[in-house]
Design an enzyme around this catalytic site. Sequence first.
Site, PDB file in Angstrom:
ATOM      1  N   CYS A 138      33.761  45.433  45.333  1.00 15.18           N
ATOM      2  CA  CYS A 138      33.819  44.674  46.626  1.00 15.18           C
ATOM      3  C   CYS A 138      33.576  45.297  47.789  1.00 15.18           C
ATOM      4  O   CYS A 138      33.992  46.452  47.825  1.00 15.18           O
ATOM      5  CB  CYS A 138      35.266  44.402  46.622  1.00 15.18           C
ATOM      6  SG  CYS A 138      35.564  43.175  48.006  1.00 15.18           S
ATOM      7  N   CYS A 155      43.676  34.527  37.065  1.00 16.12           N
ATOM      8  CA  CYS A 155      43.188  35.242  38.025  1.00 16.12           C
ATOM      9  C   CYS A 155      41.761  35.659  37.808  1.00 16.12           C
ATOM     10  O   CYS A 155      41.372  36.316  36.893  1.00 16.12           O
ATOM     11  CB  CYS A 155      43.892  36.307  38.264  1.00 16.12           C
ATOM     12  SG  CYS A 155      43.548  37.179  39.818  1.00 16.12           S
ATOM     13  N   CYS A 196      39.026  47.140  51.471  1.00 18.81           N
ATOM     14  CA  CYS A 196      40.442  47.157  52.074  1.00 18.81           C
ATOM     15  C   CYS A 196      40.992  48.536  51.570  1.00 18.81           C
ATOM     16  O   CYS A 196      41.015  48.825  50.237  1.00 18.81           O
ATOM     17  CB  CYS A 196      41.191  45.832  51.492  1.00 18.81           C
ATOM     18  SG  CYS A 196      40.600  44.534  51.989  1.00 18.81           S
ATOM     19  N   CYS A 230      48.216  42.480  41.763  1.00 17.37           N
ATOM     20  CA  CYS A 230      47.381  42.416  43.019  1.00 17.37           C
ATOM     21  C   CYS A 230      46.829  43.704  43.455  1.00 17.37           C
ATOM     22  O   CYS A 230      47.547  44.653  43.564  1.00 17.37           O
ATOM     23  CB  CYS A 230      48.094  41.825  44.152  1.00 17.37           C
ATOM     24  SG  CYS A 230      48.255  39.852  43.817  1.00 17.37           S
TER      25      CYS A 230
HETATM   26  S1  SF4 Z   1      41.829  43.142  48.825  1.00 16.49           S
HETATM   27 FE1  SF4 Z   1      40.071  43.558  49.882  1.00 16.49          FE
HETATM   28  S2  SF4 Z   1      38.707  45.278  48.730  1.00 16.49           S
HETATM   29 FE2  SF4 Z   1      40.296  44.286  47.465  1.00 16.49          FE
HETATM   30  S3  SF4 Z   1      39.224  42.819  46.240  1.00 16.49           S
HETATM   31 FE3  SF4 Z   1      40.281  41.797  48.059  1.00 16.49          FE
HETATM   32  S4  SF4 Z   1      38.717  41.609  49.738  1.00 16.49           S
HETATM   33 FE4  SF4 Z   1      37.951  43.222  48.104  1.00 16.49          FE
END
Ligand code: SF4
Length: 348
Positions: A118, A111, A122, A339
Amino acid sequence: MINSGKMEKIDLKGMDRAEMQEYAQSLGLQSFRGRQIFRWIYQEGVLDFSGMSDIGKPIREKLSEAAYISELACDKKLVSSDGSTKFLFRLSDGNHIESVLIPEAQRVTLCVSCQVGCPAGCLFCATGRMGFKRNLKAGEIVDQFLRVQRESKRRISNIVFMGMGEPMLNLDNVLKACRILNDDYGPSLSQKKITISTVGILKGLKRFVSNPGKLGLAISLHAADDELRQRLIPPAKSTSLVDIMDEAKRYTKKAGRRASFEYLLLGGVNDSIADAKKLVKLIEGIPCKINLIRYNPVEGLPFKKPDEEKVIKFRDYLYPRVYAAMIRESRGIDIQGACGQLAGQQKD
Ligand code: SF4
């Protein structure tokens, strides 16, 4: 680039085969020399020109005067009780990223990250909480593979872009990295074994779907109605699920493959049978598989793991109403490598 005192040296890590051949020509060499260097770097993992035994000494000396081959530094390695390993890599500018190696009976998956932090933010994700620093270069993406492969006893068979970052926001570098990984003179990984995962940033998704080759596509849904989805995934405010489903359909036709949908089950938020019903309706007619993922608690985030009974009921409602639905077992939870748990932080 680094400054060698006399001139700026060029980093060859991250060049694709065509660029490497052009670079060789720019030094007055024949273009096949570029292909040889490409193979040494990406297939053999060689970092020093002196190790390129089919290239004559005068050319190797010329190369080391003009260029270098960068490498990620590994600051920490954590091995989970389930056998997966999380690597904390330091980039040349001091930033950190994480990669997770997941060995299974039939395959070995890596992964990889594509950004430092990011920008998507989220709500349930540790990476999203750390903010965004920068995009990774193609070489920094490919190097995660090369570094980990060197330490893995088994050959890495699959790559998933599910680490830190949103691939559709760094698409040029992600696609270039895929091209290098897929190259017969490089790691030669089949496109079918590489999966790009996205929360559905429409501009990038449309571009990717226009020419996906055989690369895999995994779309993180996490909710089957726009209202809830927009609360969980801020970029979803500008992208409706209808548009995302259109792209998923287009992908299945263009790539000739099923799309994957990832659905993170957040306890008490999106794990009811009413949610499952909406999900079945949403993906109706799309050849796909749904991966259900139990939420892995992250310190400081207001979500909890779903009840096991609800997880099973959710899956049993989906299948056989949809083509395929499975509960994906999370790996590396004890090393914060599952995750949504990657945060790229170096803690003593
Ligand atoms: S889940 Fe959302 S915040 Fe986390 S790495 Fe993926 S896109 Fe970015």
